[in-house]
Design an enzyme around this catalytic site. Structure first.
Site, PDB file in Angstrom:
ATOM      1  N   ARG A 130       0.823  -1.233   0.000  1.00 38.90           N
ATOM      2  CA  ARG A 130       0.000   0.000   0.000  1.00 38.90           C
ATOM      3  C   ARG A 130       0.848   1.271   0.000  1.00 38.90           C
ATOM      4  O   ARG A 130       0.474   2.288   0.585  1.00 38.90           O
ATOM      5  CB  ARG A 130      -0.961   0.013   1.182  1.00 38.90           C
ATOM      6  CG  ARG A 130      -1.934  -1.163   1.178  1.00 38.90           C
ATOM      7  CD  ARG A 130      -3.090  -0.979   2.128  1.00 38.90           C
ATOM      8  NE  ARG A 130      -3.923  -2.166   2.147  1.00 38.90           N
ATOM      9  CZ  ARG A 130      -3.769  -3.180   2.987  1.00 38.90           C
ATOM     10  NH1 ARG A 130      -2.819  -3.133   3.893  1.00 38.90           N
ATOM     11  NH2 ARG A 130      -4.565  -4.217   2.936  1.00 38.90           N
ATOM     12  N   LYS A 181       1.818  11.616 -10.705  1.00 36.27           N
ATOM     13  CA  LYS A 181       0.944  10.753 -11.503  1.00 36.27           C
ATOM     14  C   LYS A 181       1.720   9.521 -11.922  1.00 36.27           C
ATOM     15  O   LYS A 181       2.812   9.616 -12.483  1.00 36.27           O
ATOM     16  CB  LYS A 181       0.474  11.493 -12.751  1.00 36.27           C
ATOM     17  CG  LYS A 181      -0.673  12.441 -12.516  1.00 36.27           C
ATOM     18  CD  LYS A 181      -1.255  12.855 -13.857  1.00 36.27           C
ATOM     19  CE  LYS A 181      -2.398  13.831 -13.685  1.00 36.27           C
ATOM     20  NZ  LYS A 181      -2.942  14.239 -14.993  1.00 36.27           N
ATOM     21  N   GLU A 206       7.627  20.361 -24.049  1.00 39.18           N
ATOM     22  CA  GLU A 206       6.951  20.408 -22.740  1.00 39.18           C
ATOM     23  C   GLU A 206       7.577  21.474 -21.845  1.00 39.18           C
ATOM     24  O   GLU A 206       6.893  22.091 -21.021  1.00 39.18           O
ATOM     25  CB  GLU A 206       7.039  19.043 -22.031  1.00 39.18           C
ATOM     26  CG  GLU A 206       6.271  17.926 -22.702  1.00 39.18           C
ATOM     27  CD  GLU A 206       4.803  17.813 -22.244  1.00 39.18           C
ATOM     28  OE1 GLU A 206       4.347  18.640 -21.424  1.00 39.18           O
ATOM     29  OE2 GLU A 206       4.121  16.902 -22.725  1.00 39.18           O
ATOM     30  N   LYS A 238       5.681  23.634 -12.813  1.00 35.76           N
ATOM     31  CA  LYS A 238       4.770  22.504 -12.638  1.00 35.76           C
ATOM     32  C   LYS A 238       4.461  22.285 -11.161  1.00 35.76           C
ATOM     33  O   LYS A 238       3.316  22.008 -10.788  1.00 35.76           O
ATOM     34  CB  LYS A 238       5.341  21.235 -13.271  1.00 35.76           C
ATOM     35  CG  LYS A 238       4.378  20.054 -13.101  1.00 35.76           C
ATOM     36  CD  LYS A 238       4.570  18.929 -14.078  1.00 35.76           C
ATOM     37  CE  LYS A 238       3.438  17.910 -13.882  1.00 35.76           C
ATOM     38  NZ  LYS A 238       3.603  16.721 -14.707  1.00 35.76           N
ATOM     39  N   GLU A 276      -5.882  16.948  -9.364  1.00 41.79           N
ATOM     40  CA  GLU A 276      -6.471  17.315 -10.639  1.00 41.79           C
ATOM     41  C   GLU A 276      -7.978  17.460 -10.579  1.00 41.79           C
ATOM     42  O   GLU A 276      -8.711  16.767 -11.290  1.00 41.79           O
ATOM     43  CB  GLU A 276      -6.098  16.281 -11.718  1.00 41.79           C
ATOM     44  CG  GLU A 276      -6.357  16.826 -13.110  1.00 41.79           C
ATOM     45  CD  GLU A 276      -5.711  15.979 -14.205  1.00 41.79           C
ATOM     46  OE1 GLU A 276      -5.464  14.792 -13.985  1.00 41.79           O
ATOM     47  OE2 GLU A 276      -5.442  16.553 -15.254  1.00 41.79           O
ATOM     48  N   ARG A 321      -5.046  22.088 -12.348  1.00 44.73           N
ATOM     49  CA  ARG A 321      -4.030  21.203 -12.917  1.00 44.73           C
ATOM     50  C   ARG A 321      -4.293  20.919 -14.393  1.00 44.73           C
ATOM     51  O   ARG A 321      -3.373  20.583 -15.150  1.00 44.73           O
ATOM     52  CB  ARG A 321      -3.971  19.898 -12.104  1.00 44.73           C
ATOM     53  CG  ARG A 321      -2.802  19.031 -12.474  1.00 44.73           C
ATOM     54  CD  ARG A 321      -2.483  17.987 -11.402  1.00 44.73           C
ATOM     55  NE  ARG A 321      -1.450  17.090 -11.872  1.00 44.73           N
ATOM     56  CZ  ARG A 321      -0.756  16.275 -11.095  1.00 44.73           C
ATOM     57  NH1 ARG A 321      -0.983  16.244  -9.804  1.00 44.73           N
ATOM     58  NH2 ARG A 321       0.162  15.483 -11.590  1.00 44.73           N
ATOM     59  N   ASN A 374      -2.519  20.555 -19.495  1.00 45.09           N
ATOM     60  CA  ASN A 374      -2.897  19.901 -20.746  1.00 45.09           C
ATOM     61  C   ASN A 374      -2.830  20.836 -21.945  1.00 45.09           C
ATOM     62  O   ASN A 374      -3.259  20.463 -23.045  1.00 45.09           O
ATOM     63  CB  ASN A 374      -4.308  19.314 -20.627  1.00 45.09           C
ATOM     64  CG  ASN A 374      -4.341  18.151 -19.655  1.00 45.09           C
ATOM     65  OD1 ASN A 374      -3.366  17.427 -19.517  1.00 45.09           O
ATOM     66  ND2 ASN A 374      -5.453  17.997 -18.957  1.00 45.09           N
ATOM     67  N   HIS A 417      -2.358  19.500 -25.393  1.00 43.73           N
ATOM     68  CA  HIS A 417      -2.503  18.046 -25.335  1.00 43.73           C
ATOM     69  C   HIS A 417      -3.773  17.524 -25.999  1.00 43.73           C
ATOM     70  O   HIS A 417      -3.818  16.374 -26.413  1.00 43.73           O
ATOM     71  CB  HIS A 417      -2.429  17.561 -23.878  1.00 43.73           C
ATOM     72  CG  HIS A 417      -1.014  17.502 -23.359  1.00 43.73           C
ATOM     73  ND1 HIS A 417      -0.223  18.619 -23.255  1.00 43.73           N
ATOM     74  CD2 HIS A 417      -0.246  16.457 -22.959  1.00 43.73           C
ATOM     75  CE1 HIS A 417       0.972  18.270 -22.777  1.00 43.73           C
ATOM     76  NE2 HIS A 417       0.980  16.965 -22.588  1.00 43.73           N
ATOM     77  N   HIS A 434      -2.938  14.800 -28.497  1.00 42.07           N
ATOM     78  CA  HIS A 434      -3.387  13.412 -28.364  1.00 42.07           C
ATOM     79  C   HIS A 434      -4.135  12.965 -29.613  1.00 42.07           C
ATOM     80  O   HIS A 434      -3.992  11.826 -30.065  1.00 42.07           O
ATOM     81  CB  HIS A 434      -4.289  13.250 -27.140  1.00 42.07           C
ATOM     82  CG  HIS A 434      -3.540  13.190 -25.846  1.00 42.07           C
ATOM     83  ND1 HIS A 434      -4.119  13.497 -24.634  1.00 42.07           N
ATOM     84  CD2 HIS A 434      -2.260  12.876 -25.580  1.00 42.07           C
ATOM     85  CE1 HIS A 434      -3.210  13.370 -23.670  1.00 42.07           C
ATOM     86  NE2 HIS A 434      -2.079  12.991 -24.216  1.00 42.07           N
ATOM     87  N   HIS A 447       5.213  12.012 -28.739  1.00 43.28           N
ATOM     88  CA  HIS A 447       4.310  12.777 -27.888  1.00 43.28           C
ATOM     89  C   HIS A 447       4.660  14.277 -27.842  1.00 43.28           C
ATOM     90  O   HIS A 447       3.801  15.132 -28.048  1.00 43.28           O
ATOM     91  CB  HIS A 447       4.303  12.179 -26.477  1.00 43.28           C
ATOM     92  CG  HIS A 447       3.487  12.965 -25.491  1.00 43.28           C
ATOM     93  ND1 HIS A 447       2.107  12.998 -25.526  1.00 43.28           N
ATOM     94  CD2 HIS A 447       3.858  13.766 -24.466  1.00 43.28           C
ATOM     95  CE1 HIS A 447       1.664  13.781 -24.558  1.00 43.28           C
ATOM     96  NE2 HIS A 447       2.699  14.261 -23.892  1.00 43.28           N
TER      97      HIS A 447
END
Lengths: 373, 373
Positions: free
Chosen positions: A126, A148, A190, A231, A241, A245, A249, A252, A256, A271
């Protein structure tokens, strides 16, 4: 070798941690970990490409500093590694090495390895300690901040994972010298993103100093540090998020869709390149909606072109689908609520915002224009 | 039907949630969820045994209250279901139903289903809403409080998982009427544990009122509520188990060793029975170490015997291994540091504490005595 190290603190209360940025950090990893996580044992997770360059340096560095390396897991390189089956392999290797919650998983690699190893460290017992050693520019400015972690599902990318903050990030700026230039540029997209979100001075600084950032040395360290600070600010405001946050994106949504439209074929588009084109499109789209000046869109396009990044649809080799199909890829990624979509748009350089009611019809019309060149 | 509902709040700041305890909660689940999680859609996760009794009631109750049931996953009953492969099935079903982060996974079942479904809800989209509908006494007083979720590894139980708090727990006291008496008793052992940890008045109350708790009605509701309050207090002090939360392991060190020594054969011993014997042994061991009065150990033994629970090694059908082997099972579960072990011991009823330097030699000598009867 320059021994300058910059420290960026990610301020998340009892989950706060430091990002160290500078050359030679991998070779000195042992003394750093011994000082900050005394008594820790580690499992290193890496991929075959990165292992060939940096695994022995890291392992020697750790052991020389008195940190026992209880396991090394070397996985195939590439996005396909972010799967349930590799997750299970990593988890099992950690348990086989009898690591405890206060021992650490060390991710040595790019975003794929960081996401996978971070997820494994978040679920063994955990949650155990996690240390990132990002070896790509993209991972140093993006994946290493924010906690993340995750793997892909057949139903989409990054759909399975946890928020699990590292205890420490060692962003060794020296390893970036071994990156192929195309991969360095993709990471740079980025990096520039943080200027475009809310740091206009940083974007202006990059316009002047990008050649030094590419060359290495202090400018590169400072650029990585500033992107991490940017960031970290956003993440500290919205760790899980639920709001701000989403600004991360920027570029993005279009990006994407373009990755999907090129079937994730990295020969055609990686990417960071998708994000570069996506940021240029987001600025051009904002200008079309009279939210921002066309001059700002032109500034973004000019800079991306200058550093050698693609910035328009025509820069993608091979055929693209039509506007309707591109629009379908966009709506696969997000809900269309009563004919409107949420986009990250901008009022100018460094003035991005979350736009919640962008009419689908405007998106479609803009895509048609963009495809027409 | 008695419509009394007791609410216990688990005070965890922005992760705080309510446990509702009372009869008929499953049938009324729809109105409850609509009021507390407006707009939520749900995936129900359950097992074949529980589904036969309660699935239709829950599904009808949800839909009648305006909550859309987007998916139902019915798994085999039993501990083996807590595996990577079933986790992947549940995750995939949730994603196939296109549930979002603010939709909910509803766990209908005992501890196995709660642990597995809770883990799945903790990793889909890095954490979505989770609602527990525990259908065993054990799950109502234990698994439903505290946010521990997980699956088993070939290397041990519950080694893989996350802390993920539910948004709501519906502990329907009426469903306990359908439990086999042996399973009810096993849950009762965990319930009595909270009296023995730090609530001497609760233990005394159980000594007087246990028959009413077994019979159902208000005494049962009150007992479940008090156990949930007790556990919630400990969890609020130590959500991530770095200190006091270890008190919840009272009886579990001996208990786990006995489960392992009987090869997890539920014909011989189920978890709650192992805990019952383990609690009696922990009290008797504390008396042997002159920490507590033998009278308190006798009180615990007398009460467990009265309710029909096993309380000594001789109550386990079939042969047990010798003291050395039992000691090995104990040390599999925990580190032996310089010949000493950590145990939950007691200074008397409701005065348990974490003892960090229990000599291995004393444990071994005690096991020999206990085996001799």
């Amino acid at each position: 070798m320059n021994d300058k190290t910059v420290t960026v603190e990610v301020g998340l209360g009892d989950r706060a941690y430091d990002i160290l940025i500078g050359p030679g950090l991998i070779a000195r990893a042992g003394e750093t970990l011994s000082a900050r996580l005394p008594g820790t044992r580690v499992a290193i997770v890496t991929d075959e490409n990165v292992a060939a360059h940096h695994l022995e340096t890291l392992r020697d560095g750790l052991e020389r500093g008195g940190v026992a390396v209880a396991a090394v897991v070397t996985l195939p390189a590439g996005e396909k590694t972010k799967s349930f089956s590799h997750l299970q392999d990593v988890v099992d290797a950690i348990l086989a090495a009898k690591l405890e919650r206060r021992d650490a998983v060390v991710a040595l690699g790019g975003g794929v390895i960081g996401d996978l190893a971070g997820f494994a460290s978040g679920i063994v017992r955990r949650g155990m300690d996690f240390v990132q050693v990002p070896t790509s520019l993209l991972a140093q400015v993006d994946s290493s901040v924010g906690g993340k972690t995750g793997i892909n599902s057949a139903r989409g990318k990054n759909l399975i994972g946890v928020f699990h903050q590292p205890k420490l990030v060692l962003a060794d700026s020296g390893v970036l010298d071994t990156l192929p230039i195309r991969e360095f540029r993709a990471g740079y997209a980025e990096l520039a993103k943080y200027g475009l979100i809310d740091r206009p001075h940083f974007f202006a600084w990059l316009e002047k100093n990008w050649q030094d950032v590419f060359a290495g040395g202090d400018a590169r360290i400072e650029a990585i540090a500033e992107a991490c600070r940017a960031k970290a600010d956003v993440v500290a405001r919205d760790e899980f998020e639920t709001g701000d946050r989403a600004l991360l994106n920027l570029g993005h949504t279009f990006g994407h869709a373009l990755e999907a439209a090129t079937a994730y074929d990295s020969e055609r588009l990686v990417h960071g390149e998708g994000v570069a084109i996506g940021m240029a499109l987001a600025h051009r789209f904002s200008a079309r909606l009279n939210l921002a000046s066309p001059d700002d869109a032109a500034r973004v396009e000019t800079h991306l072109r200058a550093v050698g990044l693609p910035w328009r649809l025509a820069d993608i080799p091979g055929d693209l689908p039509g506007a309707e199909k591109l629009f379908d890829y966009i709506t696969q990624d997000k809900k269309v609520s009563r004919g409107a979509l949420t986009f990250i748009l901008t009022r100018g350089i460094g003035q991005s915002f979350i736009a919640k009611d962008v009419p689908a019809s405007e998106v479609l019309a803009f895509l048609k224009e963009a495809l027409a060149g």
